[in-house]
Design an enzyme around this catalytic site. Structure first.
Site, PDB file in Angstrom:
ATOM      1  N   CYS A 162      -6.976   2.298 -25.652  1.00  0.00           N
ATOM      2  CA  CYS A 162      -6.713   0.969 -25.097  1.00  0.00           C
ATOM      3  C   CYS A 162      -6.295  -0.052 -26.146  1.00  0.00           C
ATOM      4  CB  CYS A 162      -7.936   0.479 -24.336  1.00  0.00           C
ATOM      5  SG  CYS A 162      -8.386   1.592 -22.985  1.00  0.00           S
ATOM      6  N   HIS A 302     -10.842  -8.693 -26.097  1.00  0.00           N
ATOM      7  CA  HIS A 302     -10.663  -7.403 -25.420  1.00  0.00           C
ATOM      8  C   HIS A 302     -11.421  -7.425 -24.090  1.00  0.00           C
ATOM      9  CE1 HIS A 302      -9.963  -3.158 -24.898  1.00  0.00           C
ATOM     10  NE2 HIS A 302     -11.250  -2.903 -24.852  1.00  0.00           N
ATOM     11  N   GLU A 313     -18.538  -7.416 -28.746  1.00  0.00           N
ATOM     12  CA  GLU A 313     -17.410  -8.228 -29.208  1.00  0.00           C
ATOM     13  C   GLU A 313     -17.869  -9.643 -29.531  1.00  0.00           C
ATOM     14  OE1 GLU A 313     -12.741  -9.233 -28.084  1.00  0.00           O
ATOM     15  OE2 GLU A 313     -14.036  -8.329 -26.564  1.00  0.00           O
ATOM     16  N   LYS A 334      -8.408  -9.911 -18.881  1.00  0.00           N
ATOM     17  CA  LYS A 334      -8.764  -8.790 -18.004  1.00  0.00           C
ATOM     18  C   LYS A 334      -9.588  -9.229 -16.802  1.00  0.00           C
ATOM     19  CE  LYS A 334      -8.528  -5.253 -21.627  1.00  0.00           C
ATOM     20  NZ  LYS A 334      -8.295  -6.151 -22.786  1.00  0.00           N
ATOM     21  N   HIS A 339      -8.118  -3.885 -16.419  1.00  0.00           N
ATOM     22  CA  HIS A 339      -7.865  -3.253 -17.715  1.00  0.00           C
ATOM     23  C   HIS A 339      -6.643  -2.344 -17.596  1.00  0.00           C
ATOM     24  CE1 HIS A 339      -8.210  -1.667 -21.560  1.00  0.00           C
ATOM     25  NE2 HIS A 339      -9.445  -1.190 -21.562  1.00  0.00           N
ATOM     26  N   PHE A 398     -11.220   3.840 -26.709  1.00  0.00           N
ATOM     27  CA  PHE A 398     -12.038   5.043 -26.806  1.00  0.00           C
ATOM     28  C   PHE A 398     -11.742   5.787 -28.106  1.00  0.00           C
ATOM     29  CE2 PHE A 398     -12.956   6.141 -22.041  1.00  0.00           C
ATOM     30  CZ  PHE A 398     -13.793   5.047 -21.964  1.00  0.00           C
TER      31      PHE A 398
END
Length: 412
Positions: A162, A302, A313, A334, A339, A398
């Protein structure tokens, strides 16, 4: 060393497939999350997604050409052509050996793979398309852009889950900055909303199951968040050396000044609770840009709406920015887009460019009851005017991939 600027933008997203429409809906705090009606997902734990609704591949490419591209590749080609048109770049007038394509996808042509697998089981191997493999592989978005536009320089398909969009933009910036290219198209594309993807993410308890309230399901930093919402699309930038852009009197949207990448070295899907990898990537991006944390005016987080991810984060931002963390607005696109996986970084970079251009920060919608551990200024529920020169955009993926870019208003 060359300065690197953004001169064109193209987007395909759940909020629209033109930059102006996409940006207008972001500012308005519109959600692009709806119930899935493109296939039967009645047995799924999650039945919502950010679907691209206003895209007709056959109308754009013609029936024959559209059938030779997986949906992710269609999105990438459309966004790239949109970005080139926006830039005013005349490809026949540039040195195409010094033009590059850095566009990736996290999952590639999974829809084509699943369709062909079904055909194999129902009708046998003789019915399988000879174009299955080239339609499926993740590099084909970059390859198809190169083929369609006649770009002859380096073509790269980064696969960093991502964080792909930011990886592509950052690596393209370094390519141009080094003098090895004049122009690059950079970003990502994804079209992975399938039965098997939904089931896998749901069984990993990674996605929201707020099926009765799709528009309220993605809620970064909110105490009631229960996972991310899958989405699809593409976001691609035209990037140029400043000297190249000036020679052709190009309109310049913003400058790319910093890029930082790091690895968590922690887990295949989980984020370190302390956000150590995110901290290192943000720190590296600011160092390359020659900036101090207190010079950053806005952060595009993110922020996928997962419990550990949003919290980690936040901790990473606090560690790097210190007391300034409470002064800098943090926004989460998002919450509206869902996402977009490998397409997220490119689309969010476009949103950040527009923020810097217009002096408006899009909201983090659905932030109704903040998580006590997430106590920064997340621009809740309504867009905010602000004077901004410097913005940071975070993308994490990931496998522990972290990629951060710094964008600045262009100053002559």
């Amino acid at each position: 060393m060359e300065r690197v600027v953004i001169t064109g933008m193209g987007v395909i997203s759940p909020l629209g497939s033109e930059v102006d429409v996409f940006w207008s809906r972001l500012k308005e705090g519109k959600s692009g999350i709806t119930e899935i009606d493109t296939f039967d997902c009645s047995k799924q734990k999650t039945r919502i997604a950010g679907l691209v609704r206003d895209f007709d591949a056959e109308a754009r490419f013609g029936r024959k050409e559209a059938r030779r591209m997986d949906r992710f590749c269609q999105f990438a080609a459309a966004a790239a052509e949109q970005a080139v048109a926006d830039s005013g770049l005349r490809l026949e007038q540039i040195d195409r050996e010094r033009a590059a394509v850095y566009v990736g996808s996290g999952i590639g042509g999974i829809q084509t793979l699943l369709e062909q697998d079904r055909l194999l089981r129902e009708r046998g191997p003789d019915r399988i398309s000879p174009t299955l493999v080239p339609m499926m592989i993740a590099n084909m978005a970059a390859a198809m852009i190169s083929i369609r536009l006649g770009i002859l320089g380096p073509t790269l398909a980064p696969v960093t889950a991502c964080s792909i969009g930011n990886t592509a933009i950052g690596e393209a910036m370094r390519l141009i900055r080094s003098g090895a290219a004049d122009v690059a198209l950079a970003g990502g594309a994804e079209a992975a909303i399938t039965d098997i993807s939904l089931a896998s993410f749901a069984n990993a308890t990674a996605v929201s199951t707020r099926n009765d309230e799709p528009s309220r399901a993605s809620r970064p930093f909110d105490a009631g968040r229960d996972g991310f919402v899958m989405a699809e699309g593409a976001g691609i930038l035209v990037m140029e050396s400043l000297s190249h852009a000036l020679r052709r009197n190009a309109r310049i949207y913003a400058e790319v000044t910093g890029y930082g990448a790091s690895s968590d070295a922690y887990h295949i899907v989980a984020t370190p609770p302390e956000g150590t990898g995110a901290y290192r990537a943000m720190k590296a991006a600011l160092k390359e840009a020659g900036l101090q944390p207190e010079q950053v005016d806005v952060i595009s987080a993110h922020a996928t709406s997962t419990e550990v991810g949003d919290r980690s984060e936040t901790l990473a931002i606090k560690r790097l920015f210190g007391e300034h963390a409470y002064q800098v607005p943090v926004t989460a696109n998002k919450s509206m887009l869902g996402h977009m996986l490998g397409a997220a970084g490119g689309a969010e970079a476009i949103a950040l460019v527009k923020s810097l251009q217009e002096g408006i920060i899009p909201p983090t919608i659905n932030l109704e009851q903040p998580d006590p551990d997430c106590d920064l200024d997340y621009v809740p529920n309504a867009a905010r005017p602000a004077e901004m020169k410097i913005g940071m955009s975070n993308s994490f993926g990931f496998g522990g991939h972290n990629a951060v870019i710094v964008l600045q208003k262009y100053m002559e």
